[in-house]
Design a protein around this motif. Sequence first.
Motif, PDB file in Angstrom:
ATOM      1  N   ARG A  83      56.826 -58.237 -58.634  1.00 54.94           N
ATOM      2  CA  ARG A  83      55.689 -57.468 -58.572  1.00 54.94           C
ATOM      3  C   ARG A  83      55.211 -57.449 -60.116  1.00 54.94           C
ATOM      4  O   ARG A  83      55.862 -57.353 -60.942  1.00 54.94           O
ATOM      5  N   GLU A  88      50.485 -56.009 -58.001  1.00 52.47           N
ATOM      6  CA  GLU A  88      50.091 -57.465 -57.201  1.00 52.47           C
ATOM      7  C   GLU A  88      51.502 -58.086 -57.188  1.00 52.47           C
ATOM      8  O   GLU A  88      52.254 -58.108 -58.121  1.00 52.47           O
ATOM      9  N   GLU A  90      53.540 -61.718 -57.090  1.00 47.43           N
ATOM     10  CA  GLU A  90      53.315 -63.051 -57.806  1.00 47.43           C
ATOM     11  C   GLU A  90      54.472 -64.055 -57.419  1.00 47.43           C
ATOM     12  O   GLU A  90      55.505 -63.576 -57.427  1.00 47.43           O
ATOM     13  N   ARG A 100      49.583 -67.970 -56.244  1.00 49.72           N
ATOM     14  CA  ARG A 100      48.995 -66.573 -55.738  1.00 49.72           C
ATOM     15  C   ARG A 100      49.552 -66.319 -54.560  1.00 49.72           C
ATOM     16  O   ARG A 100      49.838 -67.070 -53.575  1.00 49.72           O
ATOM     17  N   VAL A 101      49.787 -64.851 -54.191  1.00 54.33           N
ATOM     18  CA  VAL A 101      50.431 -64.467 -53.034  1.00 54.33           C
ATOM     19  C   VAL A 101      49.779 -63.117 -52.372  1.00 54.33           C
ATOM     20  O   VAL A 101      49.540 -62.579 -53.253  1.00 54.33           O
ATOM     21  N   SER A 102      50.107 -63.093 -51.057  1.00 50.42           N
ATOM     22  CA  SER A 102      49.414 -61.613 -50.590  1.00 50.42           C
ATOM     23  C   SER A 102      50.306 -61.589 -49.494  1.00 50.42           C
ATOM     24  O   SER A 102      50.807 -62.309 -48.734  1.00 50.42           O
ATOM     25  N   LEU A 103      51.039 -60.228 -49.446  1.00 55.61           N
ATOM     26  CA  LEU A 103      52.231 -59.780 -48.561  1.00 55.61           C
ATOM     27  C   LEU A 103      51.593 -58.689 -47.770  1.00 55.61           C
ATOM     28  O   LEU A 103      50.875 -57.951 -48.466  1.00 55.61           O
ATOM     29  N   ALA A 104      52.087 -58.654 -46.367  1.00 57.97           N
ATOM     30  CA  ALA A 104      51.834 -57.505 -45.519  1.00 57.97           C
ATOM     31  C   ALA A 104      53.028 -57.454 -44.548  1.00 57.97           C
ATOM     32  O   ALA A 104      53.675 -58.401 -44.405  1.00 57.97           O
ATOM     33  N   ALA A 112      52.710 -63.575 -45.061  1.00 62.08           N
ATOM     34  CA  ALA A 112      52.556 -63.782 -46.390  1.00 62.08           C
ATOM     35  C   ALA A 112      51.521 -64.822 -46.480  1.00 62.08           C
ATOM     36  O   ALA A 112      51.459 -65.860 -45.648  1.00 62.08           O
ATOM     37  N   SER A 113      50.550 -64.796 -47.275  1.00 59.08           N
ATOM     38  CA  SER A 113      49.519 -66.055 -47.521  1.00 59.08           C
ATOM     39  C   SER A 113      49.661 -66.524 -49.062  1.00 59.08           C
ATOM     40  O   SER A 113      49.941 -65.731 -49.972  1.00 59.08           O
ATOM     41  N   TRP A 115      48.629 -69.175 -51.979  1.00 59.98           N
ATOM     42  CA  TRP A 115      47.525 -70.306 -52.595  1.00 59.98           C
ATOM     43  C   TRP A 115      48.019 -71.041 -53.610  1.00 59.98           C
ATOM     44  O   TRP A 115      48.780 -70.534 -54.581  1.00 59.98           O
TER      45      TRP A 115
END
Length: 129
Positions: A83, A88, A90, A100-104, A112-113, A115
């Motif tokens: 974090r 955010e 990382e 780049r990463v997105s978590l839910a 997780a997405s 890039w």
Amino acid sequence: MSAELIGVGIGLVEVPRLERALERFGDRLLARVFTAREIAYAARKRNGEQNLAARFAAKLAARQLLAGETGSATALRELEVVRRRSGEPELFAPGGRRLRVSLAHDAQYALASVWLERTTSPEARPAGH
């Protein structure tokens, strides 16, 4: 400098399935998949297994992206989700790469997405872009 998108990866993990694996394999599984910082982060959270599942999903997505680029598999433990101070997430990969990463996550699923980008200089871009 700008970034060129190379690929996007999606990881989905069933949280109860990871919980069962952790019950069965415990510290062996933790040490094989997660870094000490990831384990410590999850231990501080009320729903730590959900946090681990989200990180596992990110590692699976990143590993797939990196294998497509390099032709070889990266060990899950060599990938680390941290974090930033801003909150955010990382993802760090071998060689100092940042993805780049997105978590839910919720009680059932972690998503997780990821890039994968390549930094390019303005001169390296084709004309008209």
